[in-house]
Write a protein that holds these residues in place. Structure first.
Motif, PDB file in Angstrom:
ATOM      1  N   HIS A 130      98.578  22.429 -22.089  1.00 61.09           N
ATOM      2  CA  HIS A 130      98.427  21.040 -21.647  1.00 61.09           C
ATOM      3  C   HIS A 130      98.272  20.134 -22.867  1.00 61.09           C
ATOM      4  O   HIS A 130      97.729  20.552 -23.892  1.00 61.09           O
ATOM      5  N   MET A 156      96.444   6.970 -20.978  1.00 62.84           N
ATOM      6  CA  MET A 156      96.165   8.359 -21.339  1.00 62.84           C
ATOM      7  C   MET A 156      96.501   9.230 -20.143  1.00 62.84           C
ATOM      8  O   MET A 156      95.993   8.995 -19.055  1.00 62.84           O
ATOM      9  N   ALA A 209      99.490  10.531 -10.822  1.00 62.47           N
ATOM     10  CA  ALA A 209     100.340  11.587 -11.369  1.00 62.47           C
ATOM     11  C   ALA A 209     100.266  12.872 -10.549  1.00 62.47           C
ATOM     12  O   ALA A 209     101.215  13.664 -10.538  1.00 62.47           O
ATOM     13  N   ASP A 245      87.442  18.340 -23.387  1.00 60.91           N
ATOM     14  CA  ASP A 245      88.157  17.365 -22.562  1.00 60.91           C
ATOM     15  C   ASP A 245      88.016  17.601 -21.060  1.00 60.91           C
ATOM     16  O   ASP A 245      88.346  16.716 -20.269  1.00 60.91           O
ATOM     17  N   LYS A 304      98.447  14.830 -28.284  1.00 59.51           N
ATOM     18  CA  LYS A 304      97.300  15.598 -28.771  1.00 59.51           C
ATOM     19  C   LYS A 304      97.192  16.887 -27.968  1.00 59.51           C
ATOM     20  O   LYS A 304      97.507  16.899 -26.778  1.00 59.51           O
ATOM     21  N   PRO A 305      96.689  17.956 -28.580  1.00 64.67           N
ATOM     22  CA  PRO A 305      96.400  19.168 -27.810  1.00 64.67           C
ATOM     23  C   PRO A 305      95.198  18.906 -26.894  1.00 64.67           C
ATOM     24  O   PRO A 305      94.260  18.209 -27.289  1.00 64.67           O
ATOM     25  N   TYR A 306      95.252  19.443 -25.668  1.00 67.79           N
ATOM     26  CA  TYR A 306      94.136  19.291 -24.723  1.00 67.79           C
ATOM     27  C   TYR A 306      93.217  20.486 -24.895  1.00 67.79           C
ATOM     28  O   TYR A 306      93.615  21.622 -24.645  1.00 67.79           O
ATOM     29  N   VAL A 362      97.023  13.447 -18.975  1.00 66.81           N
ATOM     30  CA  VAL A 362      96.993  14.878 -19.274  1.00 66.81           C
ATOM     31  C   VAL A 362      98.210  15.489 -18.587  1.00 66.81           C
ATOM     32  O   VAL A 362      98.375  15.337 -17.372  1.00 66.81           O
ATOM     33  N   ARG A 403     101.080  18.858 -18.164  1.00 67.08           N
ATOM     34  CA  ARG A 403     101.372  20.281 -18.355  1.00 67.08           C
ATOM     35  C   ARG A 403     102.640  20.387 -19.194  1.00 67.08           C
ATOM     36  O   ARG A 403     103.635  19.723 -18.892  1.00 67.08           O
ATOM     37  N   LEU A 460      99.392   9.648 -25.130  1.00 64.68           N
ATOM     38  CA  LEU A 460      99.018   8.226 -25.149  1.00 64.68           C
ATOM     39  C   LEU A 460     100.304   7.420 -25.209  1.00 64.68           C
ATOM     40  O   LEU A 460     101.202   7.728 -26.006  1.00 64.68           O
ATOM     41  N   VAL A 498      97.502  15.850 -24.174  1.00 64.86           N
ATOM     42  CA  VAL A 498      97.131  14.467 -23.890  1.00 64.86           C
ATOM     43  C   VAL A 498      98.246  13.591 -24.453  1.00 64.86           C
ATOM     44  O   VAL A 498      98.584  13.709 -25.630  1.00 64.86           O
TER      45      VAL A 498
END
Lengths: 165, 165
Positions: A72, A114, A45, A151, A144-146, A116, A118, A76, A74
């Motif tokens: 940022h 998974m 990525a 994390d 999900k919030p990073y 991460v 922006r 899935l 997460v």
């Protein structure tokens, strides 16, 4: 050694999967990317700043409240084109054998990726993000919030990979 | 406002879930932790240095090859005690309403938790780790190597949470 895109290479090993699954997932949206074939996807990525769109089903859109305050996220998602029975793999770009759980390959017992990403902006129940490398149309299963506090581990090492550098 | 452990609080909202799930997951192992009830679990994995054991089913153990070279791993696990129909939640320790996708609450359409753990050692097909906060016996669904190049974002911000500090 000849192999098709998801074929078994020399040094790879499969196992028999359990007779049935243990729980079910809902696809809660779709990821829109510029890549229509697996070969077109970036290997990593970080190789791409491409802007991708995460579409959330209307049913679940209220769950996005306050997501716009996150820099940022997460994501899935479900890599539904991959075999699930490989325990040892020889990824083409490495050429060496590794266990499935030491790899980020889409081929794994549960093909949940998974990433991460922006968050650039939220528009009409869609997230505009960068940092993805998946196929266009990939099913989304969670956002999900990073939290950097739990994390982010800048000093983390993947020993087998480092030795390939 | 009275509520039981997983009850609906004032300000929370549920939706009707789809009639059926779209894909199935295999439980590939179990996580052994010191916490037998939800109230006993740490609120945040950083609050605990407890050593936990990740048991992998024999069928999938060969997939651990080279995992021992990783300092940190991503674990995905199934929080099977949580409701899946909440889109707006009022977590007890915050007391304010947020969308499910802005929270790390176990209550979400697909109850897949993601934790970054430190790998202490691999023993007889078991991983010895720290950094978990889940119930004893939680089903495992995936293990991935943590790559700081793509997974670590020290500057990430969760705006709504920062304002609570």
């Amino acid at each position: 050694m000849a192999s098709n895109t998801f074929g078994i290479r020399e040094g790879e090993k499969t196992v028999e999967l359990p007779a049935k699954t243990d729980a079910g997932v809902y696809f809660i949206g779709r990821i829109r990317t510029p890549w229509k074939t697996r070969d077109a996807c970036p290997k990593n990525a970080r190789e791409s700043d491409a802007v991708c769109i995460v579409e959330i089903d209307p049913r679940f859109r209220e769950g996005l409240k306050d997501v716009e305050t996150c820099s940022h996220l997460v994501l899935l998602y479900w890599m539904d084109k991959s075999p699930r029975n490989l325990v040892l793999q020889v990824p083409g770009h490495y050429g060496t054998q590794h266990g499935t759980f030491a790899l980020r390959s889409p081929a794994r017992p549960n093909p949940v990726a998974m990433s991460v990403v922006r968050l650039l902006r939220v528009e009409d129940g869609k997230l505009v993000v960068s940092g993805l490398d998946c196929l266009d149309g990939t099913p989304l299963i969670d956002i999900k919030p990073y939290f950097s506090s739990t994390d982010s581990v800048p000093e983390a090492v993947v020993g087998w990979h480092q030795r390939k550098d």
